[in-house]
Design a protein around this motif. Structure first.
Motif, PDB file in Angstrom:
ATOM      1  N   LEU A 198      38.073  -8.958  21.661  1.00  0.00           N
ATOM      2  CA  LEU A 198      38.509 -10.108  22.458  1.00  0.00           C
ATOM      3  C   LEU A 198      37.351 -10.902  23.043  1.00  0.00           C
ATOM      4  O   LEU A 198      37.545 -11.965  23.617  1.00  0.00           O
ATOM      5  CB  LEU A 198      39.397  -9.621  23.617  1.00  0.00           C
ATOM      6  CG  LEU A 198      40.587  -8.743  23.221  1.00  0.00           C
ATOM      7  CD1 LEU A 198      41.354  -8.302  24.469  1.00  0.00           C
ATOM      8  CD2 LEU A 198      41.508  -9.484  22.262  1.00  0.00           C
ATOM      9  N   ASP A 199      36.139 -10.378  22.902  1.00  0.00           N
ATOM     10  CA  ASP A 199      35.032 -10.959  23.659  1.00  0.00           C
ATOM     11  C   ASP A 199      33.878 -11.436  22.769  1.00  0.00           C
ATOM     12  O   ASP A 199      32.745 -11.531  23.202  1.00  0.00           O
ATOM     13  CB  ASP A 199      34.499  -9.921  24.660  1.00  0.00           C
ATOM     14  CG  ASP A 199      34.078  -8.638  23.950  1.00  0.00           C
ATOM     15  OD1 ASP A 199      34.278  -8.554  22.709  1.00  0.00           O
ATOM     16  OD2 ASP A 199      33.567  -7.730  24.625  1.00  0.00           O
ATOM     17  N   THR A 200      34.170 -11.710  21.506  1.00  0.00           N
ATOM     18  CA  THR A 200      33.117 -12.107  20.578  1.00  0.00           C
ATOM     19  C   THR A 200      33.689 -13.013  19.487  1.00  0.00           C
ATOM     20  O   THR A 200      34.867 -12.893  19.145  1.00  0.00           O
ATOM     21  CB  THR A 200      32.462 -10.858  19.934  1.00  0.00           C
ATOM     22  OG1 THR A 200      31.569 -11.293  18.902  1.00  0.00           O
ATOM     23  CG2 THR A 200      33.494  -9.916  19.326  1.00  0.00           C
TER      24      THR A 200
ATOM     25  N   ASP B 130      46.766 -10.477  29.545  1.00  0.00           N
ATOM     26  CA  ASP B 130      45.581 -11.066  28.903  1.00  0.00           C
ATOM     27  C   ASP B 130      45.984 -12.018  27.775  1.00  0.00           C
ATOM     28  O   ASP B 130      45.383 -13.073  27.596  1.00  0.00           O
ATOM     29  CB  ASP B 130      44.672  -9.963  28.337  1.00  0.00           C
ATOM     30  CG  ASP B 130      43.849  -9.301  29.432  1.00  0.00           C
ATOM     31  OD1 ASP B 130      43.942  -9.750  30.600  1.00  0.00           O
ATOM     32  OD2 ASP B 130      43.122  -8.339  29.116  1.00  0.00           O
TER      33      ASP B 130
ATOM     34  N   PRO C   3      34.608 -16.989  23.687  1.00  0.00           N
ATOM     35  CA  PRO C   3      34.284 -16.453  22.351  1.00  0.00           C
ATOM     36  C   PRO C   3      35.497 -16.390  21.425  1.00  0.00           C
ATOM     37  O   PRO C   3      35.403 -16.734  20.239  1.00  0.00           O
ATOM     38  CB  PRO C   3      33.739 -15.052  22.654  1.00  0.00           C
ATOM     39  CG  PRO C   3      33.246 -15.136  24.069  1.00  0.00           C
ATOM     40  CD  PRO C   3      34.180 -16.078  24.764  1.00  0.00           C
TER      41      PRO C   3
ATOM     42  N   ARG D 146      36.188 -16.500  30.257  1.00  0.00           N
ATOM     43  CA  ARG D 146      36.021 -15.245  29.492  1.00  0.00           C
ATOM     44  C   ARG D 146      36.589 -15.344  28.070  1.00  0.00           C
ATOM     45  O   ARG D 146      36.245 -14.547  27.204  1.00  0.00           O
ATOM     46  CB  ARG D 146      36.678 -14.061  30.231  1.00  0.00           C
ATOM     47  CG  ARG D 146      38.189 -14.099  30.235  1.00  0.00           C
ATOM     48  CD  ARG D 146      38.796 -12.855  30.893  1.00  0.00           C
ATOM     49  NE  ARG D 146      38.900 -11.729  29.995  1.00  0.00           N
ATOM     50  CZ  ARG D 146      39.912 -10.857  30.009  1.00  0.00           C
ATOM     51  NH1 ARG D 146      40.897 -10.990  30.881  1.00  0.00           N
ATOM     52  NH2 ARG D 146      39.942  -9.837  29.181  1.00  0.00           N
ATOM     53  N   TRP D 147      37.471 -16.339  27.837  1.00  0.00           N
ATOM     54  CA  TRP D 147      38.101 -16.428  26.520  1.00  0.00           C
ATOM     55  C   TRP D 147      37.328 -17.319  25.554  1.00  0.00           C
ATOM     56  O   TRP D 147      37.737 -17.498  24.399  1.00  0.00           O
ATOM     57  CB  TRP D 147      39.558 -16.922  26.661  1.00  0.00           C
ATOM     58  CG  TRP D 147      40.366 -15.962  27.463  1.00  0.00           C
ATOM     59  CD1 TRP D 147      40.834 -16.125  28.722  1.00  0.00           C
ATOM     60  CD2 TRP D 147      40.738 -14.635  27.063  1.00  0.00           C
ATOM     61  NE1 TRP D 147      41.488 -15.000  29.164  1.00  0.00           N
ATOM     62  CE2 TRP D 147      41.445 -14.067  28.150  1.00  0.00           C
ATOM     63  CE3 TRP D 147      40.550 -13.871  25.917  1.00  0.00           C
ATOM     64  CZ2 TRP D 147      41.959 -12.767  28.101  1.00  0.00           C
ATOM     65  CZ3 TRP D 147      41.052 -12.585  25.868  1.00  0.00           C
ATOM     66  CH2 TRP D 147      41.743 -12.043  26.953  1.00  0.00           C
TER      67      TRP D 147
END
Ligand SMILES: Cc1cc2nc3c(=O)[nH]c(=O)nc-3n(C[C@H](O)[C@H](O)[C@H](O)COP(=O)(O)OP(=O)(O)OC[C@H]3O[C@@H](n4cnc5c(N)ncnc54)[C@H](O)[C@@H]3O)c2cc1C
Length: 420
Positions: A286-288, A108, A147, A144-145
């Motif tokens: 990792l998502d915000t 990731d 944010p 997906r990256w």
């Protein structure tokens, strides 16, 4: 010589510099070296402006403002620091690494770094195009990256990509070499201020060019000079606390196109810190975009420096100082386990947007307005000059960019005064 008495305001220097940050100190040193009588008038009770080193209860330096000498291999402040007897630390920054890959598997991390690399490549390409655009148009839809890329923009630029001028970002010069000053930037600012004539605690509220000499008005009296250099941050100019007579609508327009983004720092003391590697780093989500960047054990010290940026930092400032620590300790506990909570002790948090003499952290250009930097820097009738990080076309948002802009303004003053 640092002064805070009244009498000093009664003698007029050749040049007045407004603001004792990196720009003002750089300008004043250059002017004094040229043999001119120069006085800095500073609103705060200290020098350094957004370069501000405090100390934790055990005496360790903590950087509340700038910390890194960016483009260090060609950054003149490195030489100034060494000449001042300070120590340069050349440890590589740990940004974009993850201690033990906790919660962020290597695959990731590689994917994220690749996404960041592609974004930078698109920013470079779009930077050369004729039309400017906001940076978020260059995100890959649905990636997906996104944010975390946006959060990264808040740390670098103080704003999310939607507020960022691609042209401006493209003009920024970065050699990728980043060093630090072991004793802190504040020690560098103090060394630079040492031989200068500086009046502290003295906010300037008017600059009047209707007389033969330029007059500045302060609550402690007026002062006149042949030339004035203004180095206050753009949002301070726009807030109107410092007025101009005659008014300068073009200058205010330029300043309003270069607002300060926001970066805030939180320092936590960490018990039994040796469990973690020196100068290491954690991502806790990792998502915000609503996440901090955690520098663990800077200089090997038992501290964690947390960096917050953009809208999220603004929200936390509005909630109050305790919000930073509460959020960060919660994020660290969810990544490292609840037992970490009792090892973490809040030391200090900044609120740069609420500071009336800064009103933010560092400038960015609004999309379509990268040329505002040159407009802001342009002198007015060879008597009024502007400096400060926002005036720098290639090194904006940095201490060395501020310093260089001060040197440029000082040279322009020297040339203008020679012609008279
Ligand atoms: C959290 C944070 C992290 C940062 N990290 C880095 C980094 O790692 N590396 C880097 O290079 N840069 C970094 N920066 C940016 C850097 O600190 C600034 O770009 C630089 O210090 C700006 O210098 P300046 O002289 O332009 O402005 P300032 O330092 O803001 O100086 C302007 C001065 O004007 C004074 N003033 C304001 N109004 C008045 C008035 N009316 N009358 C008199 N005086 C007035 C202010 O008090 C201030 O002292 C960071 C900044 C922040 C906030």
């Amino acid at each position: 010589m640092l002064r805070n008495d009244y009498i000093t305001l009664m003698t007029d220097p050749d040049v007045i510099v407004i603001g004792a940050g990196a720009a003002g100190l750089g300008a004043a040193r250059r002017l004094a070296a040229a043999g001119l009588a120069v006085r800095i008038v500073e609103a705060r009770a200290r020098v350094g402006g957004r370069a501000w080193t405090a100390h934790d209860p055990s005496g360790l330096p903590i950087e509340l403002g700038c910390a890194w000498l960016h483009s260090a291999d060609e950054n003149e402040l490195c030489a100034v620091a060494l000449q001042s007897g300070l120590t340069l630390d050349k440890t590589l920054p740990p940004w974009r690494t993850q201690i033990g890959n906790i919660g962020f598997p290597p695959a990731d991390q590689a994917e994220f770094r690749a996404a960041l690399g592609r974004l930078f490549a698109r920013l470079d390409e779009a930077g050369e195009a004729e039309a400017d655009q906001p940076g978020d148009r260059l995100l890959e839809p649905g990636n997906r990256w996104n944010p975390l890329l946006d959060a990264t923009s808040t740390y670098i630029n103080g704003v999310e990509l939607d507020q960022l001028s691609v042209h401006d970002f493209f003009r920024y010069r970065d050699t990728g070499v980043n060093w630090r000053i072991t004793e802190g930037y504040g020690s560098l600012m103090a060394a630079m201020a040492a031989d200068l004539d500086i009046v502290l605690d003295c906010p300037v509220n008017l600059i009047d060019r209707t007389e033969a000499l330029v007059r500045i008005a302060t609550p402690r009296g007026d002062l006149r000079a042949r030339a004035v250099i203004v180095t206050v941050p753009t949002d301070v100019l726009c807030a109107g606390a410092l007025r101009f007579r005659p008014v300068l609508p073009g200058k205010m327009e330029a300043a309003s196109m270069l607002p300060l983004g926001l970066a805030d720092k939180l320092y936590l003391r960490l018990d039994d810190a040796e469990e973690f590697p020196k100068d290491s780093h954690l991502y806790c989500a990792l998502d915000t975009t609503r996440t901090g960047s955690y520098h663990v054990r800077p200089f090997g010290r038992p501290l964690i420096e947390v960096y917050f940026g953009g809208r999220f930092a603004r929200e936390l400032e509005e909630e109050g100082e305790a919000a930073f620590a509460s959020f960060a300790i919660g994020q660290l506990a969810s990544l490292l386990g609840g037992a970490i909570r009792k090892r973490l002790h809040p030391i200090a948090a900044t609120a740069w947007a609420r500071d009336p003499l800064a009103r933010g952290s560092y400038s960015h250009a609004r999309p379509g307005h990268a040329d505002a930097r040159a407009a802001l820097a342009a002198p007015v009738d060879a008597r009024l000059f502007f400096a400060g990080e926002a005036c720098s076309v290639h090194d904006f948002s940095t201490a060395h960019g501020a310093y260089r802009s001060g040197l440029v303004a000082a040279d322009a003053v020297i040339a203008a005064l020679e012609k008279r």
